[in-house]
Design a protein around this motif. Structure first.
Motif, mmCIF file in Angstrom:
data_model
loop_
_atom_site.group_PDB
_atom_site.id
_atom_site.type_symbol
_atom_site.label_atom_id
_atom_site.label_comp_id
_atom_site.label_asym_id
_atom_site.label_seq_id
_atom_site.Cartn_x
_atom_site.Cartn_y
_atom_site.Cartn_z
ATOM 1 N N GLN A 238 12.075 0.341 40.223
ATOM 2 C CA GLN A 238 13.171 -0.162 42.392
ATOM 3 C C GLN A 238 11.821 -0.625 42.858
ATOM 4 O O GLN A 238 11.779 -0.621 43.595
ATOM 5 N N SER A 239 10.636 -1.670 42.413
ATOM 6 C CA SER A 239 9.493 -1.571 43.255
ATOM 7 C C SER A 239 9.895 -2.935 43.317
ATOM 8 O O SER A 239 10.288 -3.827 41.777
ATOM 9 N N PRO A 240 9.080 -4.008 44.015
ATOM 10 C CA PRO A 240 8.981 -5.400 43.702
ATOM 11 C C PRO A 240 8.159 -6.318 43.240
ATOM 12 O O PRO A 240 8.510 -7.409 42.477
ATOM 13 N N GLU A 241 7.311 -4.520 42.235
ATOM 14 C CA GLU A 241 6.114 -5.960 41.404
ATOM 15 C C GLU A 241 7.561 -5.498 40.466
ATOM 16 O O GLU A 241 6.728 -6.993 38.796
ATOM 17 N N HIS A 242 8.331 -4.559 39.619
ATOM 18 C CA HIS A 242 8.726 -4.290 38.489
ATOM 19 C C HIS A 242 11.004 -4.334 38.741
ATOM 20 O O HIS A 242 10.474 -3.709 38.662
ATOM 21 N N PRO A 243 11.314 -5.620 39.506
ATOM 22 C CA PRO A 243 12.704 -5.623 39.429
ATOM 23 C C PRO A 243 13.348 -5.496 38.640
ATOM 24 O O PRO A 243 14.240 -4.711 39.158
ATOM 25 N N ASP A 244 12.972 -5.782 37.559
ATOM 26 C CA ASP A 244 14.185 -5.834 36.361
ATOM 27 C C ASP A 244 13.832 -4.477 35.656
ATOM 28 O O ASP A 244 14.379 -4.740 34.498
ATOM 29 N N TYR A 245 13.139 -4.270 35.688
ATOM 30 C CA TYR A 245 12.198 -2.566 34.413
ATOM 31 C C TYR A 245 13.545 -1.867 34.385
ATOM 32 O O TYR A 245 13.948 -1.147 35.386
ATOM 33 N N ARG A 246 13.814 -1.430 33.176
ATOM 34 C CA ARG A 246 14.395 -0.211 32.987
ATOM 35 C C ARG A 246 14.196 -0.135 31.182
ATOM 36 O O ARG A 246 13.829 -0.903 30.538
ATOM 37 N N GLY A 247 13.153 0.834 31.510
ATOM 38 C CA GLY A 247 12.545 1.545 30.418
ATOM 39 C C GLY A 247 13.205 3.394 29.446
ATOM 40 O O GLY A 247 14.194 4.024 30.285
ATOM 41 N N TYR A 248 13.220 3.395 28.338
ATOM 42 C CA TYR A 248 13.689 5.082 27.814
ATOM 43 C C TYR A 248 12.919 5.364 27.709
ATOM 44 O O TYR A 248 12.856 4.909 26.495
ATOM 45 N N ALA A 249 13.460 6.757 28.516
ATOM 46 C CA ALA A 249 11.909 7.601 27.430
ATOM 47 C C ALA A 249 12.560 8.878 26.768
ATOM 48 O O ALA A 249 13.751 8.932 26.876
ATOM 49 N N GLY A 250 11.807 8.900 26.146
ATOM 50 C CA GLY A 250 11.386 10.849 24.891
ATOM 51 C C GLY A 250 10.774 10.831 23.770
ATOM 52 O O GLY A 250 9.790 10.104 24.369
ATOM 53 N N ARG A 251 11.033 11.673 23.595
ATOM 54 C CA ARG A 251 10.053 11.624 22.595
ATOM 55 C C ARG A 251 10.294 11.368 21.250
ATOM 56 O O ARG A 251 12.351 11.674 20.578
ATOM 57 N N ILE A 252 9.482 10.926 19.951
ATOM 58 C CA ILE A 252 10.337 10.053 18.901
ATOM 59 C C ILE A 252 10.486 11.577 17.684
ATOM 60 O O ILE A 252 9.346 12.347 17.693
ATOM 61 N N ALA A 253 11.359 11.613 17.143
ATOM 62 C CA ALA A 253 12.140 13.226 16.487
ATOM 63 C C ALA A 253 11.205 13.039 15.151
ATOM 64 O O ALA A 253 10.816 14.022 14.859
ATOM 65 N N GLU A 254 11.908 11.574 15.153
ATOM 66 C CA GLU A 254 11.765 10.975 13.242
ATOM 67 C C GLU A 254 11.607 9.537 13.199
ATOM 68 O O GLU A 254 11.835 8.607 14.083
ATOM 69 N N GLY A 255 10.746 9.100 11.928
ATOM 70 C CA GLY A 255 10.082 7.838 12.144
ATOM 71 C C GLY A 255 9.123 6.892 12.440
ATOM 72 O O GLY A 255 8.647 8.448 13.340
ATOM 73 N N THR A 256 9.327 5.839 12.385
ATOM 74 C CA THR A 256 8.980 4.795 13.306
ATOM 75 C C THR A 256 8.987 4.218 13.782
ATOM 76 O O THR A 256 9.974 3.110 13.383
ATOM 77 N N PHE A 257 9.591 3.543 15.305
ATOM 78 C CA PHE A 257 9.830 2.507 15.659
ATOM 79 C C PHE A 257 8.993 1.073 16.379
ATOM 80 O O PHE A 257 7.950 1.650 16.748
ATOM 81 N N ARG A 258 9.127 -0.053 16.043
ATOM 82 C CA ARG A 258 8.717 -1.160 16.169
ATOM 83 C C ARG A 258 9.087 -2.192 16.873
ATOM 84 O O ARG A 258 9.971 -2.349 17.370
ATOM 85 N N THR A 259 7.978 -2.367 17.773
ATOM 86 C CA THR A 259 8.219 -4.080 19.082
ATOM 87 C C THR A 259 8.647 -4.815 18.153
ATOM 88 O O THR A 259 8.581 -5.100 16.741
ATOM 89 N N GLY A 260 10.557 -5.458 17.927
ATOM 90 C CA GLY A 260 10.854 -6.629 17.853
ATOM 91 C C GLY A 260 12.011 -5.962 16.555
ATOM 92 O O GLY A 260 12.951 -6.568 16.151
ATOM 93 N N GLN A 261 12.481 -5.022 16.538
ATOM 94 C CA GLN A 261 12.888 -4.114 15.468
ATOM 95 C C GLN A 261 13.903 -4.129 16.304
ATOM 96 O O GLN A 261 14.523 -3.443 17.209
ATOM 97 N N GLN A 262 14.786 -4.397 15.481
ATOM 98 C CA GLN A 262 16.515 -4.218 15.660
ATOM 99 C C GLN A 262 17.196 -2.828 16.266
ATOM 100 O O GLN A 262 17.286 -2.410 14.460
ATOM 101 N N VAL A 263 17.760 -2.418 16.788
ATOM 102 C CA VAL A 263 18.057 -1.045 17.364
ATOM 103 C C VAL A 263 19.841 -0.660 17.670
ATOM 104 O O VAL A 263 20.072 -2.118 18.381
ATOM 105 N N ARG A 264 20.413 0.209 17.145
ATOM 106 C CA ARG A 264 22.000 0.444 17.974
ATOM 107 C C ARG A 264 21.231 1.741 18.352
ATOM 108 O O ARG A 264 19.766 2.816 18.257
#
Length: 441
Positions: A238-264
């Motif tokens: 909720q800052s002027p520098e990042h008005p549309d920022y929405r991130g989902y934080a957590g600890r990866i339990a298994e495997g590997t995620f990559r930028t550009g990957q399609q997820v569900r």
């Protein structure tokens, strides 16, 4: 690519277990002492405590029995975690209690272990608590077990005594369909085959305990599971520098995620694409198991704490019907018809125990059908119905996303540790005690 640090990749997590007075704490103390992993002030404190109890030599068990109540009673009560290293490997050790009433703590210690050392007294051999701890290790899918046949000095270092125990134990593990077993004859008190090779057992040609710990393969991917990210927190600056920022934080339990990957995103089932992965304030191309990250998605979806992000092509089934093997850890029993909370990853939902299908009889591994209740330390199979759908892997697929705990909704007490099996078909309305009606959660 290995996304674990060099330190994490060469770290072995292991637990100890066994019956009362089998010498677990002495073994751990000997392991720490002989591998020169104990500081001088720790040795001095142990020597002082031992002298105050009238002992002529330092009691190495006190290196792990750290609680005052434990020292006064001479038993292990809580799980004692210790960290040590040798030139070849780093170790995280969980020394667990031997008393039956503390078996629940063994579940805690072994749940993340890659190896469990189970001790038996050479004079007594395999006893009920040995079988209980072995069954738990097998159910928790610990990949490796070391059976340490302790107090060989008290049976004259006889090979025949060791061979008989080894044969009985390996046969029991085979019935369980359990993990790989290595059997080592030791005397923790005298130091035989703990760190140094014993001069009293030249008939044994295998490794010492430490040699085996240093050489056994380590894998932090505890099962062949695809990538899983339980969402712990939604970040909206909720800052002027990042008005549309929405991130989902957590600890990866298994495997590997990559930028550009399609997820569900589960349980909603909506698909999207990862546009960025942030770790420790830096944007990275990929991240793997046990790393804490924030992912950004291409679509503005309704994602909340408790949701699970998975690869679009490898999602676990979403279900309200759960069949699981459980170890009951509370003093109060678990009963058929009981309403509980089920915590899976970062998600907690209401649930109902629709059936306690069986209780495991440890002597012969036979199921006792429909006992109606599980008491403390019982192992059994239960059927649950949840108020909301859960994306649940089987425990065979993932030790992390296939496990859950049941909680008492009244006071928050942990009741049961569960390992999910395949979802079972909806019961026949003619035989189902719910008569196919909706339960009031």
């Amino acid at each position: 690519m290995n996304h674990l640090s060099d330190t994490a990749a060469d770290t072995l997590r292991f637990a100890t277990a066994g019956s009362v007075d089998d010498g677990k704490s002495t073994l751990v103390g000997r392991l720490l002492h002989d591998s020169k992993s104990v500081l001088a002030d720790q040795l001095e404190a142990v020597a002082h405590a031992s002298a105050s109890r009238g002992q002529a030599t330092p009691d190495l068990a006190l290196l792990t029995d750290g609680l005052r109540a434990e020292r006064e009673q001479g038993i292990t009560i809580d799980v004692a975690y210790r960290y040590f290293a040798t030139p070849r490997r780093r170790f995280i050790l969980a020394d667990t209690p031997g008393h039956v009433q503390y078996t629940r703590n063994m579940v805690t210690g072994a749940s993340t272990a890659e190896l469990t050392i189970i001790l038996v007294d050479a004079r007594h051999g395999v006893v009920e608590q040995t079988r209980r701890h072995t069954a738990i290790a097998a159910l928790l899918r610990v990949p490796q077990i070391v059976l340490a046949v302790n107090k060989m000095d008290l049976v004259g270092y006889e090979e025949s005594v060791f061979a008989k125990i080894a044969e009985e134990y390996t046969a029991y593990v085979k019935e369980l369909g359990g993990p790989e077993v290595t059997v080592i004859p030791i005397s923790a008190l005298a130091g035989d085959n703990v760190v140094d090779t014993s001069a009293h057992m030249d008939w044994y040609g295998g490794p010492t305990v430490l040699e085996h710990l240093e050489s056994v393969p380590v894998s932090h991917h505890l099962a062949p599971c695809a990538a899983r990210l339980p969402v712990q927190y939604v970040i909206r600056p909720q800052s002027p520098e990042h008005p549309d920022y929405r991130g989902y934080a957590g600890r990866i339990a298994e495997g590997t995620f990559r930028t550009g990957q399609q997820v569900r995103v589960l349980p909603s089932g909506r698909t999207t694409t990862i546009t960025a992965i942030e770790r420790l304030g830096t944007t990275v191309e990929s991240a793997g198991a046990l790393q804490s990250v924030t992912v950004l998605l291409s679509d503005d979806l309704d994602v909340a704490r408790g949701d699970l992000i998975v690869p679009a092509g490898d999602a676990p089934p979403t279900t309200r019907e759960v069949t699981a093997t459980v170890c009951h850890v509370a003093d109060q029993p678990l009963t058929t018809g009981q309403r509980v909370l089920l915590k899976h990853g970062t998600r907690t939902v209401k649930a109902l125990v629709t059936d306690i299908a069986s209780r495991l009889t440890l002597e012969d591994l036979s199921p006792y059908p429909h006992p109606g209740r599980l008491a403390a330390n019982d192992i059994g199979q239960v059927h649950l119905r949840t108020a909301e759908p859960l994306p649940l892997d089987t425990y065979a697929h993932s030790r992390r996303t296939g496990s859950f705990i049941l909680i008492d909704p009244a006071d928050g007490t942990t009741l049961t540790a569960g390992m999910a099996g395949e979802s079972f078909a909806r019961p026949d309305p003619a035989t189902d005690p719910a008569k196919d009606e909706e339960w009031d959660f």
